[in-house]
Design an enzyme around this catalytic site. Structure first.
Site, short mmCIF file in Angstrom:
data_model
loop_
_atom_site.label_atom_id
_atom_site.label_comp_id
_atom_site.label_asym_id
_atom_site.label_seq_id
_atom_site.Cartn_x
_atom_site.Cartn_y
_atom_site.Cartn_z
N TYR A 29 0.83 -1.21 0.00
CA TYR A 29 0.00 0.00 0.00
C TYR A 29 0.87 1.26 0.00
O TYR A 29 0.55 2.25 -0.65
CB TYR A 29 -0.90 -0.05 1.24
N TYR A 95 -2.45 -0.66 11.47
CA TYR A 95 -2.99 -0.98 10.15
C TYR A 95 -4.33 -1.68 10.30
O TYR A 95 -4.52 -2.48 11.23
CB TYR A 95 -2.00 -1.91 9.43
N GLY A 102 -13.22 2.39 8.00
CA GLY A 102 -14.41 3.23 8.11
C GLY A 102 -15.33 2.84 9.25
O GLY A 102 -16.42 3.38 9.40
N TYR A 140 -4.74 12.74 13.58
CA TYR A 140 -3.93 12.84 14.80
C TYR A 140 -4.21 14.15 15.54
O TYR A 140 -4.35 14.17 16.76
CB TYR A 140 -2.44 12.77 14.46
#
Lengths: 170, 170
Positions: A29, A95, A102, A140
């Site tokens: 990814y 991860y 979602g 964050y």
């Protein structure tokens, strides 16, 4: 408990095969699959050997019907230290598999690491983030994290293996 | 052995009083003395209790005539981890008293940490540095360190105690 059928728990030695699979997924990814060279054996030894070099949490999906479970996320962390404040907790990668995003599972994993930090009387949690990762930075900051590279001018330095070995032998 | 009469060795519980003195000296030098709030007891418990949260080296000056010794420098470190590469070593502050600078003691202390990293099969050494500290940056680069905030865009993020506690409770 992140969601109805997702449990976040401490990793066990038998989880390392699946953790390594997810580490490699994340490296793909991030477009750097060749960098993930760690082996399952090293992952197991480094967390569950005589000296734990890291600790891990996993997010597990369970099904009562089949009694089969599957890991869909992980976080790695370790304790860090500050000579002024004392104990801290360092959040390494976390991860969640794309199909399970979602639903707040990533937030729950990060929160579990924070809870472990509070339990160990840590005075801070630290992590790194790529400067261009706007989505992560927004996330964050929303939760109270701050970019101390920008706000306090702290830059991260590194010696890679070759330089480390050379310096140690100089 | 950093110099004729300076020995760099692992810290012992009885060293914590002097380590704390030097931590406070360094905080004064950095113009942030109010930030060094750690106690000698916490320093001792955190390195020598059931779970070591950090490890330390000290630089000791010995005198054969009087058999008295004195600590003139220290380094704190801990192990870190990377999901791609595995074990790393993190160099926290290292310090040498002003009167003893210019003899390579700081380099020797940092090198001892590097040696411990190599011994533990670490693949990297990491640390942070203030962006305006040109002298330190030049020193680090000379020995093979690189500023990965600049070269790879890694920024350091932090939640302080208040934010960490709030996030864990959310």
């Amino acid at each position: 408990m992140a969601s109805e059928n997702v449990v976040i728990r401490a990793a066990r030695p038998g989880d390392c095969e699946e953790i390594l699979r997810m580490i490699k997924e994340l490296a793909v990814y991030e477009k750097m699959p060749e960098k993930a060279t760690l082996t399952e054996e090293a992952l197991r030894d480094d967390a569950f050997g005589d000296q734990p070099y890291y600790r891990a949490l996993v997010a597990e999906v369970g099904s009562n019907l089949t009694d089969r479970t599957k890991l869909i996320g992980y976080a790695m962390y370790y304790f860090c230290y500050c000579p002024w404040l004392g104990r801290g907790i360092y959040l390494e990668d976390f991860y969640v598999e794309p199909a399970h995003r979602g639903r707040g599972i990533g937030t729950s994993i990060m929160k579990e690491v924070a809870k472990i930090g509070v339990k160990h009387r840590c005075n801070k949690m630290q992590w790194v983030c790529l400067n261009w990762n706007d989505v992560a930075i927004k996330f964050y900051k929303k939760h109270g994290g701050k970019d101390v590279t920008v706000e306090e001018n702290w830059h991260l330095f590194r010696m890679d293996q070759q330089e480390l070995t050379a310096f140690a032998r100089e």
